[in-house]
Write a protein that holds these residues in place. Structure first.
Motif, short mmCIF file in Angstrom:
data_model
loop_
_atom_site.label_atom_id
_atom_site.label_comp_id
_atom_site.label_asym_id
_atom_site.label_seq_id
_atom_site.Cartn_x
_atom_site.Cartn_y
_atom_site.Cartn_z
N THR A 1 0.88 -1.17 0.00
CA THR A 1 0.00 0.00 0.00
C THR A 1 0.92 1.22 0.00
OG1 THR A 1 -0.03 0.30 2.39
CG2 THR A 1 -1.67 -1.21 1.47
N ALA B 1 -2.79 4.06 5.11
CA ALA B 1 -3.68 3.56 6.16
C ALA B 1 -5.09 3.37 5.61
CB ALA B 1 -3.69 4.53 7.34
N ASP B 2 -5.39 4.00 4.48
CA ASP B 2 -6.71 3.87 3.86
C ASP B 2 -6.70 2.78 2.78
OD1 ASP B 2 -9.32 4.59 3.85
OD2 ASP B 2 -9.10 6.28 2.48
N SER B 3 -5.69 1.89 2.82
CA SER B 3 -5.61 0.74 1.91
C SER B 3 -5.41 1.08 0.44
CB SER B 3 -6.86 -0.15 2.02
OG SER B 3 -7.11 -0.51 3.33
N ILE B 4 -4.90 2.28 0.13
CA ILE B 4 -4.67 2.63 -1.27
C ILE B 4 -3.36 1.96 -1.73
CG2 ILE B 4 -4.42 4.53 -2.94
CD1 ILE B 4 -7.09 4.59 -1.39
N PRO B 5 -3.44 1.17 -2.82
CA PRO B 5 -2.22 0.47 -3.25
C PRO B 5 -1.16 1.42 -3.79
CG PRO B 5 -4.19 -0.39 -4.35
CD PRO B 5 -4.58 0.88 -3.68
N ARG B 6 0.09 1.02 -3.72
CA ARG B 6 1.16 1.75 -4.37
C ARG B 6 1.22 1.27 -5.83
NH1 ARG B 6 6.87 -1.04 -2.46
NH2 ARG B 6 7.72 0.78 -3.52
N TYR C 1 -0.07 2.27 -8.65
CA TYR C 1 -1.29 2.27 -9.47
C TYR C 1 -1.26 3.56 -10.29
CZ TYR C 1 -4.15 -1.69 -7.88
OH TYR C 1 -4.66 -2.94 -7.66
N SER C 2 -1.35 3.44 -11.61
CA SER C 2 -1.33 4.65 -12.45
C SER C 2 -2.60 5.47 -12.24
CB SER C 2 -1.16 4.27 -13.91
OG SER C 2 -2.24 3.47 -14.31
N ASN C 3 -3.72 4.77 -12.04
CA ASN C 3 -5.01 5.42 -11.78
C ASN C 3 -5.74 4.61 -10.73
OD1 ASN C 3 -4.50 5.15 -14.98
ND2 ASN C 3 -5.10 7.24 -14.46
N PRO D 1 -9.17 2.91 -9.24
CA PRO D 1 -10.54 2.52 -9.58
C PRO D 1 -11.53 3.22 -8.64
CG PRO D 1 -9.42 0.74 -8.43
CD PRO D 1 -8.40 1.80 -8.67
N GLU E 1 -13.54 2.29 -6.39
CA GLU E 1 -13.55 1.86 -4.98
C GLU E 1 -12.42 2.52 -4.19
OE1 GLU E 1 -13.34 -0.12 -7.56
OE2 GLU E 1 -14.87 -1.70 -7.46
N LEU E 2 -11.34 2.89 -4.88
CA LEU E 2 -10.18 3.44 -4.19
C LEU E 2 -10.04 4.93 -4.48
CD1 LEU E 2 -7.73 0.50 -5.02
CD2 LEU E 2 -9.03 0.81 -2.92
#
Lengths: 183, 480
Positions: B362, B425-430, B432-434, B436, B438-439
């Motif tokens: 993340t 901490a908000d579960s956003i992946p590393r 990722y170009s964009n 989705p 949900e995120l």
């Protein structure tokens, strides 16, 4: 949620570190000529190290048994889900997946029952991260070619859970996803 | 003492590093702007920038530490000027080849180039071999550099003296200067991880030329990748610390630090912990032997003991209620140490296996390593750059704009890092170009990160402008 406590813990520790550095810095700006420097620095260093060692040891002994490798290790899974990751999709099935003709099916798992995901990859390394219906990451493992990672979890809340790839796997990595239902 | 020609090459290093740094920061800002939806790039363009950004940043801050250590080492031993030039040439050629493979060939397997991703061609076919050749050029150049410095140290000190083992007993006859001890510990660690890189490239080449007859083991390759990548990224921090041990007291007008028994023990332990902490990158590979996972957590935890108990505490002792001549370089060292500690806290939290399961890959990961790089190691090197650029001037350290530079770096750095931590901490992946739908929480945070990173960049540009005069003066001075 675990992540909120983690963020809070980090912010508190970061604030404590900042205050300490600031305090030490300010003490150098306001020096009386009579009393200078730190008294008994070796003794203080020893106590600081000992406390840090004890705190870290307690943390390690409390957290290591909670590692995913030991969770539900002695139980028999109520459901086994086979997962084959490939650029840029997840194939999931209740039966073993033939790597030469991979095909999957919609997956439904029971709430509160132990589910085991047997995760592998048919090409490069991928991530297999499960997000709950509130879009929180709850558990994960890696999908590695030539290996099968067994991820065990008990889902308490029914709903649609999403899977995102969390290991960079190429140009469409950000779109690699799947979902399953907990009933 | 430092000769004119060694000053000249150091000035070239500094200008090269800061130029590449500015370009790499811009790439980082473009990535965050794209994630924030402010600009629109193709995913390939994003991942090309990501691959270039990661590798260039690791490369430049590694050589920044190396060239500073090389420069200061001349106070104790003679170092090879030819090897220093060779390292500079290999670094520049290696980086240009790397950029050719990414910007022109569109190679975008990430800085980790995790096997077997580089074999799944999604770019120009020639880009994969050029990328690996670039790695070979860099690794060979750096390996020669490291071995040359080790050889020069060993000409004056015995092996046991370089590791300060005589300090384990009372009243040692010879004192190992802290700078020699730390440089040696770090150089040995770097040599070890560069050898891992050689093995990694050799195994990759073996598969590439075998036409399918030989296939590598993905788990072994991943272990090798992180043994190299994690360790070199970690060691560059220790190169920065060596500089602090040498210069902090000097710049602050305090007596020079000495090697004591606990300093010697701490640094010997540091070597062991650094070389075994990389296992924490494989926590989520459940097939990795469990013993190694536990070693990963314990090494990551206990690496903080010598760091905090000896290095950080020594800085506290040096500063606490003591008259210090505060100036830009020692303020950068002091703030950098705080950044290193805070990044370390984020790292220890992530190195806890039961936390890693919800933090791995993340944005928490770039959050903590950007903390001890952008707000730690980079500041160590900037402190050295500034000290070096003002070495010959009368108005030492009285640089204009100290407050402005520090404010911009602090405000920019803290805001940029907070955006990473909150998203992590908000579960956003590393990577990722964009994001989705949900995120989508990651989108405004990415824009916030870009805005604050721009403030940080302005601070760096002002700093660069301020010291470029000193560097150019050194370059234009007569050679003899």
């Amino acid at each position: 949620m675990q992540q909120n406590s983690i963020l809070l813990l980090f912010l508190i520790l970061a604030a404590l570190a900042t205050i300490t550095f600031l305090y030490i810095y300010l003490s150098s700006k306001n020096v009386e000529l009579v009393k200078q420097g730190m008294e008994n620095p070796l003794k203080k260093r020893f106590w600081f190290l000992l406390i840090l060692f004890v705190v870290l040891s307690i943390f390690a002994s409390v957290t290591i048994p909670k590692s995913p490798y030991y969770l539900f290790a002695d139980e028999t899974p109520a459901k086994v889900v086979h997962v084959s990751a490939m650029q840029f999709a997840f194939i999931m099935s209740e039966n073993a997946i033939d790597p030469k003709r991979p095909s999957g099916q919609a997956i439904e798992v029971p709430a509160n029952g132990l589910v085991e995901f047997r995760v592998t990859s048919l090409d490069v390394n991928h991530g297999f991260a499960i997000y709950n219906p509130e879009e929180r990451l709850i558990t994960q493992t890696q999908a590695m070619p030539g290996y099968v990672n067994r991820l065990r979890y008990k889902f308490s809340e029914p709903g649609t859970y999403k899977i995102f790839c969390l290991e960079y796997c190429g140009m469409a990595h950000q779109g690699m996803r799947a979902s399953f239902i907990v009933k | 003492m430092e000769s004119i020609k060694s000053k000249k090459i150091t000035a070239v290093w500094i200008i090269t590093i800061l130029t590449l740094f500015v370009v790499s920061i811009v790439l980082g800002i473009l990535m965050r702007l794209n994630q924030g939806g402010v600009i629109e790039q193709t995913p390939v363009a994003f991942y090309v920038n990501m691959t270039t950004h990661g590798l260039t940043m690791i490369g430049i801050w590694f050589v920044a530490g190396m060239m500073a250590v090389n420069f200061l080492l001349q106070r104790y031993v003679k170092t090879s000027h030819t090897v220093n030039i060779l390292a500079l040439v290999f670094t520049v050629v290696g980086v240009l080849m790397l950029w050719t493979s990414t910007f022109i060939g569109k190679f975008h397997a990430g800085w980790t180039f995790l096997y077997p991703l580089p074999f799944k061609i999604m770019w120009a076919k020639w880009a994969t071999p050029v990328f690996y050749l670039a790695l070979v050029v860099l690794v060979v150049g750096w390996l020669i550099w490291c071995l040359s410095l080790i050889a020069q140290i060993l000409k004056k000190y015995s092996i046991s003296q370089t590791f300060a083992w005589q300090h384990f007993k009372k009243n040692p006859k010879v004192e190992t200067p802290p700078f020699i001890l730390i440089s040696m510990i770090t150089l040995v660690g770097i040599t070890t991880c560069l050898i891992a890189a050689v093995v990694l490239v050799a195994l990759t080449a073996a598969e590439y030329f075998s036409k399918g007859a030989f296939v590598n083991d993905a788990l072994l390759m991943k272990n090798l990748t992180y043994f190299f990548g994690h360790t070199i990224a970690n060691e560059m921090l220790y190169l920065g610390l060596a500089v602090i041990y040498e210069l902090f007291s000097e710049i602050s007008g305090r007596p020079k630090w000495k090697t004591t028994w606990y300093v010697a023990i701490a640094w010997n332990f540091t070597l062991v912990f650094i070389l075994t902490a990389f296992f924490h990158h494989l926590y989520m590979d459940f097939v990795q032997p469990e013993g190694l996972q536990i070693v990963g957590q314990l090494a990551s935890y206990f690496a903080s003991l010598p760091a905090a108990g000896v290095t950080v505490f020594s800085i506290f002792i040096a500063v606490y209620r003591t008259k210090i001549n505060w100036s830009l370089p020692n303020l950068l060292f002091f703030i950098g140490t705080a950044g290193w500690v805070i990044g370390g806290l984020g790292a220890v939290i992530d190195a806890t296996i039961s936390n890693n399961v919800v933090l791995h890959n993340t944005l928490w990961v770039p959050a903590h390593f950007h903390t001890y790089n952008a707000m730690g190691n980079v500041l160590f090197s900037l402190g050295f750059f500034y000290w070096f650029a003002t070495l010959d001037t009368e108005k030492i350290y009285s640089g204009k704009g100290t407050k402005l530079i520090l404010s911009l770096l602090l405000i920019g750095g803290i805001g940029f890092l907070l955006a990473f931590y909150i998203a992590g901490a908000d579960s956003i992946p590393r990577r990722y170009s964009n994001y989705p739908p949900e995120l989508a929480a990651g989108i405004p945070l990415a824009t916030m990160g870009a805005a604050f990173a721009t403030i940080y960049l302005i601070g760096i540009l002002i700093f660069f402008f301020n010291i470029s005069k000193g560097c150019l003066k050194i370059l234009s001075s007569p050679s003899s």
